[in-house]
Design a protein around this motif. Structure first.
Motif, mmCIF file in Angstrom:
data_model
loop_
_atom_site.group_PDB
_atom_site.id
_atom_site.type_symbol
_atom_site.label_atom_id
_atom_site.label_comp_id
_atom_site.label_asym_id
_atom_site.label_seq_id
_atom_site.Cartn_x
_atom_site.Cartn_y
_atom_site.Cartn_z
ATOM 1 N N GLU A 58 0.701 -1.008 0.132
ATOM 2 C CA GLU A 58 -0.089 0.003 -0.194
ATOM 3 C C GLU A 58 1.279 1.665 0.226
ATOM 4 N N THR A 59 2.248 0.748 0.227
ATOM 5 C CA THR A 59 3.229 1.924 -0.312
ATOM 6 C C THR A 59 2.144 3.345 -0.996
ATOM 7 N N LYS A 60 2.245 4.631 -0.529
ATOM 8 C CA LYS A 60 2.568 6.042 -1.644
ATOM 9 C C LYS A 60 3.284 5.647 -3.076
ATOM 10 N N GLY A 61 3.249 5.928 -3.843
ATOM 11 C CA GLY A 61 4.296 6.323 -4.894
ATOM 12 C C GLY A 61 2.800 5.102 -6.601
ATOM 13 N N ILE A 62 4.291 5.449 -7.280
ATOM 14 C CA ILE A 62 3.975 4.380 -8.715
ATOM 15 C C ILE A 62 3.480 3.194 -8.667
ATOM 16 N N THR A 63 4.299 2.522 -7.453
ATOM 17 C CA THR A 63 3.980 1.046 -6.841
ATOM 18 C C THR A 63 2.941 0.565 -5.995
ATOM 19 N N SER A 64 2.860 1.553 -5.733
ATOM 20 C CA SER A 64 1.978 1.170 -4.482
ATOM 21 C C SER A 64 0.120 0.082 -5.483
ATOM 22 N N LEU A 65 -0.265 -0.335 -4.422
ATOM 23 C CA LEU A 65 -1.391 -1.460 -4.845
ATOM 24 C C LEU A 65 -2.323 -1.179 -3.931
ATOM 25 N N GLY A 66 -2.643 0.522 -3.723
ATOM 26 C CA GLY A 66 -3.108 0.626 -1.930
ATOM 27 C C GLY A 66 -4.796 0.992 -3.192
ATOM 28 N N GLY A 67 -4.861 1.519 -4.089
ATOM 29 C CA GLY A 67 -6.255 2.300 -4.709
ATOM 30 C C GLY A 67 -7.394 1.380 -4.626
ATOM 31 N N HIS A 68 -8.380 2.244 -4.169
ATOM 32 C CA HIS A 68 -9.709 1.580 -3.669
ATOM 33 C C HIS A 68 -10.361 0.956 -4.880
ATOM 34 N N ALA A 69 -10.576 1.383 -6.307
ATOM 35 C CA ALA A 69 -10.911 0.736 -7.515
ATOM 36 C C ALA A 69 -10.434 -0.521 -7.174
ATOM 37 N N LEU A 70 -9.004 -0.391 -7.390
ATOM 38 C CA LEU A 70 -8.407 -2.209 -7.440
ATOM 39 C C LEU A 70 -8.553 -3.010 -6.085
ATOM 40 N N ARG A 71 -8.765 -2.507 -5.088
ATOM 41 C CA ARG A 71 -9.579 -2.942 -4.113
ATOM 42 C C ARG A 71 -10.673 -3.393 -3.583
ATOM 43 N N ALA A 72 -11.060 -3.083 -4.266
ATOM 44 C CA ALA A 72 -12.450 -3.724 -4.545
ATOM 45 C C ALA A 72 -13.058 -4.038 -5.755
ATOM 46 N N LYS A 73 -12.270 -4.743 -6.649
ATOM 47 C CA LYS A 73 -12.316 -5.392 -7.934
ATOM 48 C C LYS A 73 -11.299 -7.043 -7.078
ATOM 49 N N PHE A 74 -10.186 -6.779 -6.156
ATOM 50 C CA PHE A 74 -9.770 -7.752 -5.725
ATOM 51 C C PHE A 74 -10.731 -8.426 -4.901
ATOM 52 N N LEU A 75 -11.441 -7.796 -3.912
ATOM 53 C CA LEU A 75 -12.654 -8.462 -3.437
ATOM 54 C C LEU A 75 -13.699 -8.904 -3.984
ATOM 55 N N GLN A 76 -13.359 -8.467 -5.076
ATOM 56 C CA GLN A 76 -14.660 -9.268 -5.871
ATOM 57 C C GLN A 76 -13.924 -10.483 -6.832
ATOM 58 N N ARG A 77 -13.029 -10.730 -6.708
ATOM 59 C CA ARG A 77 -12.624 -11.613 -7.329
ATOM 60 C C ARG A 77 -12.220 -13.139 -6.571
ATOM 61 N N TYR A 78 -12.266 -12.418 -5.323
ATOM 62 C CA TYR A 78 -11.021 -13.552 -4.753
ATOM 63 C C TYR A 78 -12.458 -13.760 -3.337
ATOM 64 N N GLY A 79 -13.368 -12.641 -2.889
ATOM 65 C CA GLY A 79 -14.180 -12.626 -1.807
ATOM 66 C C GLY A 79 -13.040 -12.914 -0.732
ATOM 67 N N ILE A 80 -11.980 -12.050 -0.362
ATOM 68 C CA ILE A 80 -11.005 -11.643 0.592
ATOM 69 C C ILE A 80 -10.772 -9.783 -0.021
ATOM 70 N N GLU A 81 -9.846 -8.902 0.959
ATOM 71 C CA GLU A 81 -9.689 -8.141 1.047
ATOM 72 C C GLU A 81 -7.867 -7.742 1.181
ATOM 73 N N LEU A 82 -7.644 -7.589 -0.227
ATOM 74 C CA LEU A 82 -6.355 -7.492 -0.634
ATOM 75 C C LEU A 82 -5.623 -6.831 0.389
ATOM 76 N N PRO A 83 -4.624 -8.097 0.896
ATOM 77 C CA PRO A 83 -3.300 -7.567 2.054
ATOM 78 C C PRO A 83 -2.539 -6.565 2.090
ATOM 79 N N VAL A 84 -3.190 -5.193 1.939
ATOM 80 C CA VAL A 84 -1.808 -4.465 1.729
ATOM 81 C C VAL A 84 -0.375 -3.935 2.176
#
Length: 281
Positions: free
Chosen positions: A92-118
């Protein structure tokens, strides 16, 4: 075998880029959009069916240690999916490498049924060993392709091949432990980076079994890479300014690949400080 006690023959495999879904890379000034960056996801299809493990290395890597010894220690149980050096920062670290965006986390939850472990720590996909049988069993190639398509449609993340690999691994395994930790000396990374992580201590350099010039600055010329920085910079503990990007570490290997490789080397002084140019601190 190579016969006569010599080394085994080198086999070069081609990659058909048409297999890739359409790419949408938002980060400029790199080669991240090259289809070859994504060829690592198809090694289970390209390599023989009886191959059980693979060590993947980016083309900007120099190996100083025994890679066979590394592979022998990568999967002690034989069931681990992958082995890599952990990053110091969480997903979830800020910057271009971050995977903490809300849209991404929502998509991950929808895909796998679990929260993205940021809060989990990822790894640099330029150096990692993976269990081919486990990769096939989890069908990770198709999972990576799914994330590439979703990103092209919705701009969920920046960069190229690292995010879809991380997302596919976490989602398929349902665990924060992406890969078995690899000893840090097996991946001295960011030798071509532009931020503070580019600075290495003498102890890190001396212990390094593998040197990785990830980042925009390479010790050789390559189409699409960043222009030479044109200055020296001072890092923590450095007594004086030093050239980027650690050209002295690459120097022992320059000229060992023949005239074609020599043509890729930067001209003398290309990375040295210009007269009057500022020095970063």
């Amino acid at each position: 075998g190579g016969g006569g006690g010599g080394p085994p023959p080198l086999r070069v495999l081609g990659f058909n880029a048409s297999r890739l879904p359409p790419l949408k890379i938002k980060f400029k000034n790199t080669n991240l959009e090259s289809p070859l960056n994504f060829a690592r996801f198809y090694l289970t299809d390209m390599l023989p069916a009886d191959a059980h493990a693979c060590l993947y290395l980016d083309s900007d890597v120099v190996v100083r240690g025994d890679a066979v010894a590394l592979m022998d220690s990568a999967f002690p149980e034989g069931t681990e999916l992958c082995s890599a050096v952990r990053k110091d920062v969480p997903l979830e670290t800020k910057g271009i490498t971050s995977l903490g965006g809300h849209a991404l986390r929502a998509k991950f939850l929808q895909r796998y049924g679990i929260e993205l472990p940021v809060a989990a720590h990822g790894f640099n996909a330029g150096v990692f060993a993976f269990n081919l049988a486990a990769w096939r069993a989890l069908d990770l190639t198709r999972e990576v392709e799914w994330w590439i398509r979703e990103n092209s449609a919705s701009s969920l993340y920046q960069l190229g091949s690292q995010p879809p690999l991380t997302l596919a691994l976490v989602g398929a395994r349902r665990t924060e432990e992406l890969c078995r930790p690899m000893p840090r000396e097996w991946h001295l990374s960011c030798l071509g980076c532009t931020k503070a992580s580019r600075f290495k201590t003498p102890e890190q350099i001396a212990a390094a079994q593998l040197l990785h010039w990830n980042g925009p600055y390479k010790p050789f010329r390559t189409p699409g890479a960043a222009a030479p920085p044109g200055r020296q910079e001072v890092g923590p503990g450095d007594a004086e300014a030093r050239p980027l990007p650690y050209l002295e570490l690459f120097a022992p290997y320059a000229g060992t690949g023949g005239p074609a490789c020599d043509a890729l080397l930067p001209p003398p002084g290309a990375y040295l400080r210009r007269p009057g140019a500022p020095t970063a601190t």
